[in-house]
Design a protein around this motif. Sequence first.
Motif, mmCIF file in Angstrom:
data_model
loop_
_atom_site.group_PDB
_atom_site.id
_atom_site.type_symbol
_atom_site.label_atom_id
_atom_site.label_comp_id
_atom_site.label_asym_id
_atom_site.label_seq_id
_atom_site.Cartn_x
_atom_site.Cartn_y
_atom_site.Cartn_z
ATOM 1 N N GLN A 25 0.991 -0.969 0.025
ATOM 2 C CA GLN A 25 -0.099 -0.007 0.010
ATOM 3 C C GLN A 25 0.916 1.415 0.130
ATOM 4 O OE1 GLN A 25 -1.555 1.860 3.643
ATOM 5 N NE2 GLN A 25 -1.246 -0.271 4.792
ATOM 6 N N ALA A 40 0.580 -4.276 2.929
ATOM 7 C CA ALA A 40 -0.802 -4.107 2.748
ATOM 8 C C ALA A 40 -1.508 -3.815 3.840
ATOM 9 C CB ALA A 40 -1.110 -5.194 1.860
ATOM 10 N N ILE A 63 -7.695 -3.994 4.223
ATOM 11 C CA ILE A 63 -7.724 -4.451 2.989
ATOM 12 C C ILE A 63 -8.837 -5.437 2.699
ATOM 13 C CG2 ILE A 63 -5.458 -3.879 2.412
ATOM 14 C CD1 ILE A 63 -4.747 -6.804 2.796
ATOM 15 N N ILE A 104 -8.981 -1.401 -0.997
ATOM 16 C CA ILE A 104 -8.495 -0.420 -0.253
ATOM 17 C C ILE A 104 -9.944 0.114 0.603
ATOM 18 C CG2 ILE A 104 -7.875 2.233 0.020
ATOM 19 C CD1 ILE A 104 -6.359 1.954 -2.602
ATOM 20 N N CYS A 110 -4.640 5.289 2.446
ATOM 21 C CA CYS A 110 -3.796 4.555 1.657
ATOM 22 C C CYS A 110 -4.190 4.982 0.116
ATOM 23 C CB CYS A 110 -4.482 3.280 1.850
ATOM 24 S SG CYS A 110 -3.686 1.888 0.544
ATOM 25 N N LEU A 113 -2.952 0.748 -3.901
ATOM 26 C CA LEU A 113 -2.828 -0.880 -3.174
ATOM 27 C C LEU A 113 -2.442 -1.502 -4.761
ATOM 28 C CD1 LEU A 113 -3.164 -2.590 -1.019
ATOM 29 C CD2 LEU A 113 -5.438 -3.173 -1.437
#
Length: 149
Positions: A25, A40, A63, A104, A110, A113
């Motif tokens: 990310q 992530a 996530i 995301i 973020c 990704l």
Amino acid sequence: MVVPASYVLLLREAPGGTGTEVLLQLRQNTGYMDGHWAAAAAGHVERGETAEDAARREALEEIAVADLDLAFATAMQRTAHDLPIDERIDFFFTARAWSGEPRIVEPAKCADLRWFPLAALPSPVVPHEAVVLEGLRRGDLPGLTHYGF
């Protein structure tokens, strides 16, 4: 004070069998390493929570993946020498199986990704996480790692 955190590195074989990829990310608006690529999913271990439970919680919150088949990768003892921060212990896990499609969930924190080959990571990567990713790439990541000493 020692602050524990858990990190989840989702791994998969690249299409065409060209090697292993990791989901990263791009951090934004967090106040820490914004503009850097990072695991992530990651976050602090809460009181009464195991490192594995924290990893699963963070993956779901950040996530939207669940049922992670976690494998312990390394524990990292981390410091920043003379800076006024807490000492850190980071638990890194990999997962090659999970349910749900990573996406995301927190767009304010973020910016992106994306999957990257372990052999061709983007720049910049959060420095202490880069140590772990490089060990995974080489296949010689020790069970205990250190950063900042």
